[in-house]
Write a protein that holds these residues in place. Structure first.
Motif, mmCIF file in Angstrom:
data_model
loop_
_atom_site.group_PDB
_atom_site.id
_atom_site.type_symbol
_atom_site.label_atom_id
_atom_site.label_comp_id
_atom_site.label_asym_id
_atom_site.label_seq_id
_atom_site.Cartn_x
_atom_site.Cartn_y
_atom_site.Cartn_z
ATOM 1 N N LEU A 144 -16.852 17.883 68.664
ATOM 2 C CA LEU A 144 -16.283 19.230 68.543
ATOM 3 C C LEU A 144 -17.035 20.057 67.501
ATOM 4 N N SER A 145 -17.462 19.425 66.425
ATOM 5 C CA SER A 145 -18.238 20.152 65.411
ATOM 6 C C SER A 145 -19.552 20.651 65.998
ATOM 7 N N ARG A 146 -20.190 19.819 66.815
ATOM 8 C CA ARG A 146 -21.435 20.226 67.465
ATOM 9 C C ARG A 146 -21.183 21.374 68.433
ATOM 10 N N VAL A 147 -20.106 21.281 69.211
ATOM 11 C CA VAL A 147 -19.784 22.351 70.155
ATOM 12 C C VAL A 147 -19.486 23.651 69.415
ATOM 13 N N ARG A 148 -18.784 23.572 68.304
ATOM 14 C CA ARG A 148 -18.515 24.775 67.501
ATOM 15 C C ARG A 148 -19.811 25.479 67.128
ATOM 16 N N ASP A 149 -20.826 24.707 66.738
ATOM 17 C CA ASP A 149 -22.089 25.313 66.337
ATOM 18 C C ASP A 149 -22.850 25.907 67.520
ATOM 19 N N LEU A 150 -22.586 25.422 68.727
ATOM 20 C CA LEU A 150 -23.242 25.971 69.914
ATOM 21 C C LEU A 150 -22.612 27.281 70.371
ATOM 22 N N LEU A 151 -21.321 27.464 70.068
ATOM 23 C CA LEU A 151 -20.594 28.641 70.535
ATOM 24 C C LEU A 151 -20.842 29.852 69.650
ATOM 25 N N ALA A 152 -20.760 31.019 70.269
ATOM 26 C CA ALA A 152 -20.741 32.261 69.513
ATOM 27 C C ALA A 152 -19.385 32.396 68.826
ATOM 28 N N SER A 163 -3.143 13.205 80.211
ATOM 29 C CA SER A 163 -1.752 13.624 80.126
ATOM 30 C C SER A 163 -1.109 12.962 78.906
ATOM 31 N N GLY A 164 -0.054 13.550 78.393
ATOM 32 C CA GLY A 164 0.649 12.957 77.263
ATOM 33 C C GLY A 164 -0.116 13.075 75.960
ATOM 34 N N SER A 165 0.149 12.155 75.048
ATOM 35 C CA SER A 165 -0.418 12.238 73.697
ATOM 36 C C SER A 165 -1.359 11.083 73.395
ATOM 37 N N ALA A 166 -2.020 10.567 74.415
ATOM 38 C CA ALA A 166 -2.948 9.448 74.211
ATOM 39 C C ALA A 166 -4.097 9.840 73.288
ATOM 40 N N TYR A 167 -4.518 8.901 72.457
ATOM 41 C CA TYR A 167 -5.756 9.041 71.679
ATOM 42 C C TYR A 167 -6.270 7.626 71.451
ATOM 43 N N VAL A 168 -7.140 7.192 72.343
ATOM 44 C CA VAL A 168 -7.565 5.800 72.374
ATOM 45 C C VAL A 168 -9.083 5.729 72.277
ATOM 46 N N HIS A 169 -9.574 4.976 71.300
ATOM 47 C CA HIS A 169 -11.001 4.671 71.185
ATOM 48 C C HIS A 169 -11.256 3.329 71.852
ATOM 49 N N PHE A 170 -12.296 3.228 72.642
ATOM 50 C CA PHE A 170 -12.592 1.943 73.255
ATOM 51 C C PHE A 170 -14.071 1.848 73.611
ATOM 52 N N VAL A 193 -2.266 17.199 72.499
ATOM 53 C CA VAL A 193 -1.720 17.293 71.142
ATOM 54 C C VAL A 193 -2.673 16.709 70.108
ATOM 55 N N PRO A 194 -3.155 15.478 70.265
ATOM 56 C CA PRO A 194 -4.102 14.967 69.263
ATOM 57 C C PRO A 194 -5.429 15.719 69.257
ATOM 58 N N LEU A 195 -5.871 16.221 70.411
ATOM 59 C CA LEU A 195 -7.106 17.003 70.430
ATOM 60 C C LEU A 195 -6.950 18.264 69.600
ATOM 61 N N THR A 196 -5.834 18.962 69.766
ATOM 62 C CA THR A 196 -5.594 20.178 68.993
ATOM 63 C C THR A 196 -5.533 19.875 67.506
ATOM 64 N N ALA A 197 -4.894 18.774 67.142
ATOM 65 C CA ALA A 197 -4.801 18.395 65.739
ATOM 66 C C ALA A 197 -6.179 18.117 65.139
ATOM 67 N N LEU A 198 -7.080 17.538 65.934
ATOM 68 C CA LEU A 198 -8.446 17.304 65.467
ATOM 69 C C LEU A 198 -9.237 18.599 65.367
ATOM 70 N N ALA A 199 -9.025 19.494 66.332
ATOM 71 C CA ALA A 199 -9.871 20.682 66.462
ATOM 72 C C ALA A 199 -9.569 21.758 65.426
ATOM 73 N N GLU A 200 -8.312 21.905 65.060
ATOM 74 C CA GLU A 200 -7.955 23.024 64.182
ATOM 75 C C GLU A 200 -8.656 22.982 62.825
ATOM 76 N N PRO A 201 -8.761 21.824 62.147
ATOM 77 C CA PRO A 201 -9.493 21.804 60.870
ATOM 78 C C PRO A 201 -10.998 22.035 61.034
ATOM 79 N N LEU A 202 -11.497 21.933 62.261
ATOM 80 C CA LEU A 202 -12.930 22.096 62.518
ATOM 81 C C LEU A 202 -13.294 23.526 62.904
ATOM 82 N N GLY A 203 -12.312 24.417 62.899
ATOM 83 C CA GLY A 203 -12.618 25.816 63.161
ATOM 84 C C GLY A 203 -12.213 26.316 64.526
ATOM 85 N N PHE A 204 -11.281 25.642 65.180
ATOM 86 C CA PHE A 204 -10.809 26.060 66.492
ATOM 87 C C PHE A 204 -9.330 26.419 66.441
#
Length: 223
Positions: A144-152, A163-170, A193-204
């Motif tokens: 997401l940080s990389r994508v932020r830098d690519l966007l205007a 769907s739901g609130s999954a956040y699984v690393h594998f 939900v977890p994606l939004t929680a990650l994205a907001e501190p990164l500038g989204f």
């Protein structure tokens, strides 16, 4: 799991054996067979990627009103559909086979990692992370940080989520025709939900969520 403990996000973690299996799946229009560490079977629907954009895709494409970067574009169906609409678009993918198909089908595509230097950095109106591509590198914050830098400034990224609130690393283990493991790569599955929680501190900022049939999407705008 902390960001520091996650793998260095990079779509080049797809090694030669994995890319060979992906090429084979593309050439035959078959799912790419993978499993996680527990043995649970997962699948990338390569056949769908080879077809034209469908009604679910159209809900994403309709939100792309300016120059759009499709990250992990595969065979290029979304880039091709945007160009037909008159929307400037470029796809990037690490697979030579996928980029070749995209170009033969009339899509603009580069064989390049999202973490390489790319055209138009900081000027893209929209970026796409669909078909599970939020999983690239197994490290959503760094991606997401990389994508932020690519966007205007004011640009947005459209992300397909679980769907739901999954956040699984594998670790995705790629299987050959007879079921043997031929390679692996880090991946994630994540809900809105977890994606939004990650994205907001990164500038989204979250702008919307929507669903189409059994697929789910999030829109995030760069501050």
């Amino acid at each position: 799991m902390s960001v520091e403990a996650l793998p260095v996000a990079d779509d080049r973690t797809w090694g030669p054996a994995v890319l060979t299996r992906y090429h084979d799946a593309l050439s035959r229009g078959l799912p790419l067979r993978i499993s996680d560490e527990t043995g649970a079977t997962l699948s990338f629907d390569v056949g769908r990627w080879l077809r034209s954009s469908d009604a679910d895709d159209e809900t994403v494409l309709a939100r792309c009103t300016g120059p759009t970067l499709d990250i992990g574009c595969g065979p290029g169906r979304l880039v091709r559909a945007l160009l037909v609409r008159g929307v400037p678009a470029l796809g990037v993918d690490v697979s030579e086979a996928a980029v070749g198909i995209a170009r033969r089908n009339g899509a603009s595509a580069l064989r390049r990692s999202v973490f390489d230097e790319l055209p138009g950095e900081g000027r893209w109106t929209s970026a796409l992370l669909v078909d599970g591509n939020i999983g690239i590198g197994g490290n959503a914050p760094r991606l997401l940080s990389r994508v932020r830098d690519l966007l205007a400034p004011g640009g947005h990224v459209l992300v397909e989520v679980e769907s739901g609130s999954a956040y699984v690393h594998f670790t995705a283990i790629v299987r050959g025709p007879d079921g043997e493991a031929v390679g692996s790569f880090p991946w994630i599955r994540i809900g809105a939900v977890p994606l939004t929680a990650l994205a907001e501190p990164l500038g989204f900022t979250l702008t919307e969520t929507w669903s189409s049939d059994h697929r789910h999407f999030v829109g995030l705008r760069r501050w």
